[in-house]
Design an enzyme around this catalytic site. Sequence first.
Site, PDB file in Angstrom:
ATOM      1  N   LYS A  52       0.713  -1.146   0.364  1.00 44.44           N
ATOM      2  CA  LYS A  52       0.016  -0.408  -0.156  1.00 44.44           C
ATOM      3  C   LYS A  52       0.268   1.399  -0.050  1.00 44.44           C
ATOM      4  O   LYS A  52       0.384   2.499  -0.442  1.00 44.44           O
ATOM      5  CB  LYS A  52      -0.982  -0.102   1.544  1.00 44.44           C
ATOM      6  CG  LYS A  52      -2.316  -0.470   1.423  1.00 44.44           C
ATOM      7  CD  LYS A  52      -3.018  -0.588   0.417  1.00 44.44           C
ATOM      8  CE  LYS A  52      -4.166  -1.620  -0.455  1.00 44.44           C
ATOM      9  NZ  LYS A  52      -5.445  -1.238  -1.323  1.00 44.44           N
ATOM     10  N   GLU A 106      -9.849   6.447   3.020  1.00 42.31           N
ATOM     11  CA  GLU A 106     -10.026   5.611   3.853  1.00 42.31           C
ATOM     12  C   GLU A 106      -9.774   4.714   3.579  1.00 42.31           C
ATOM     13  O   GLU A 106      -8.514   3.835   3.432  1.00 42.31           O
ATOM     14  CB  GLU A 106     -11.286   4.591   2.738  1.00 42.31           C
ATOM     15  CG  GLU A 106     -11.253   3.804   1.938  1.00 42.31           C
ATOM     16  CD  GLU A 106      -9.848   4.199   0.522  1.00 42.31           C
ATOM     17  OE1 GLU A 106      -9.689   5.872   0.495  1.00 42.31           O
ATOM     18  OE2 GLU A 106      -9.100   3.582  -0.058  1.00 42.31           O
ATOM     19  N   SER A 132       1.505  -9.767  -0.682  1.00 39.63           N
ATOM     20  CA  SER A 132       1.280  -8.679  -0.761  1.00 39.63           C
ATOM     21  C   SER A 132       1.565  -7.638   0.434  1.00 39.63           C
ATOM     22  O   SER A 132       1.808  -6.403   0.680  1.00 39.63           O
ATOM     23  CB  SER A 132       0.475  -7.577  -0.715  1.00 39.63           C
ATOM     24  OG  SER A 132      -0.556  -8.704  -0.796  1.00 39.63           O
TER      25      SER A 132
END
Lengths: 415, 255
Positions: free
Chosen positions: A111, A133, A399
């Site tokens: 991220k 968010e 990830s």
Amino acid sequence: MPLEFKLNPSAQRKNTIDFLKAGLYKVSPLGYYGEFGGAFIPEMLYPNVEELAEKYLDIIQDDGFQKEFQSLLHDYVGRPTPLYPAKRLSEKYKAHIYLKREDLNHTGAHKINNTVGQILLAKRLGKTRIIAETGAGQHGVATATVCALMNLPCVVYMGEVDMQRQAPNVARMRMLGAEVRPAMSGSKTLKDATNEAIRDWINNPSDTHYIIGSVVGPYPYPDMVARFQSVISEEMRKQLIEKEGNELPDYVIACVGGGSNAAGSFYHFLNNDEVKLIAVEAAGEGVASGHTAATTVVGKIGIIHGSKTMLMQTEDGQIEEAYSISAGLDYPGVGPLHAHLFKTGRAQYLNATDEEALQAALELTRLEGIIPALESAHALAKLKDIAFKPDDVVVVCLSGRGDKDMETYIKRLEI
Amino acid sequence: MNRINHLFQQKGKDILNIYYTAGFPQLNDTLTILENLQQSGADMVEIGIPFSDSLADGPVIQESNQQALKNGMSLHLLFHQLKDFRNVIHIPVILMGSLNPVLQFGMENFLIACKNTGVDGVILPDLPVSEYENNYRQIFESAGVHCIFLITPETSEERLQKIDDLSTGFIYAVSSSSTTGKEKDIQKQSAYFQRLGNEKLKNPVLVGFGIKDKNTFEAACQYTNGAVIGTAFIKALQAAGDIENNIHQFVNGII
């Protein structure tokens, strides 16, 4: 039963001129991938989104921006992340399996590639306040982190239900100086947090930049986030030359909620038809159980968060709640690029249940000494379903790391 | 002639347009509310199509949407409720809502249903002007249903002219960039209304978002053709006491 993959006719064409093929997967000037995408936003958001659409390419292609972005990715995030040849996993599944170690990034997931890019962009747009968010809290933490780094105030919207489920990430965001606001509307999860962030942006149009965490939302977000995440596949190609002498693997496998790590993992392979792209959605308790997040299986085309894409909805067009054991995959839509890759057959969309993901997480932990995030475990769970040839080179995007999921692992795996 | 155009031709000033959510507070209140609004003197009515994830709405209208959905409201049911409403209702009626439920219904089917029941206009805040122009303009026009667009103080002059060119009913001016039901500074709003009044637009302008009482209504009407009240009316519908009385009291407090 193992699956054999057949690519559809459009993906089988060879010797096509490269720029023509690029047009198949590149976003159009109006923000479309085929029939998906666009910017379905109320007029109140128009000036903000228009400004972003007009400026984002110039800003992120600027040399000064790239220099700052690349040096932060290198020195702060810890890139390039390793492409790890997973020996015991390879022995088990009889192929050359590599793990792209996005779990080793600062803050523990992919991220942060996007939040570093977007915060530099926000500064160049002259924005002084950041909103975001978050579902599981990974994107919220990554946003709070870059806001601390750049000394910008940060408000993160998080569903009230998710705040209870992911309390450690709430504490991390607060320690980083962010304000975490509970989204109390609707189902009180990720889609509602996204609604609240968009409403905040409508009410604060001039000073605020909204850092969306996935390849979703109105154009240009899907393209912009995919570009920031494309560093993942850019590195894969370089690392595969070193390790295999060929920059093209046979398979790239990644999990999909909104789809940002998959978009980043696929990006630089989209035009190489010989590379099979496998996206894995969360089946939850099973695609027919009513508790699922497998959008491409149970969804239909519609509009969610300003984008025309595949989404889970009722006959009447009300958006349905998605379910997955993994809070990072329970989004009732997919980004428009994924809807397009699904529709054209360029990528294959599989799904893994909660139980398959849990077992895959345990297996990776015991075989390789790596505790994966539950999201990434969905991608790993499909290794057993694909009929690899012994020489196949397979890259799985790992990830994120599993620290945040320990409570679930302890409970469900009875550790 | 479309009832919206007729109204602006006949009255032109101080138009009171009231918004409420279909199927709220009770599933079958849709027509009762409409009849009482007409009796009490509202000039025009906007009926909200409930949506699970409406982006432009504040908490009050969102909650009315959630309640309506819980009550079992849907777009199909709304058209069923409106089947014979033109036997009693003569004022213009507009449907307002998010695009997704309309797309699932089918845009063409939706406009045919509007035409057949007697709905005069549609507001779909997340339908971009360019999408309307390229994909939907013709079917709106052949159904004789107006597509009404929003503008804000941040809408550029060029875009305003384009919206004015595309509009056929009226233009919906959002008084400042916000979701519905926000408290606003009436002085700042007045400057914007005045600016709009000087624009010499071909379409009439109604102001919405932040209009809640006689005071704000009159401020909006000073420079434009009228205003829309939504959140304050939804609150009145929720108030204790008889719903019909509440409606009359609310409208009488404005005009």
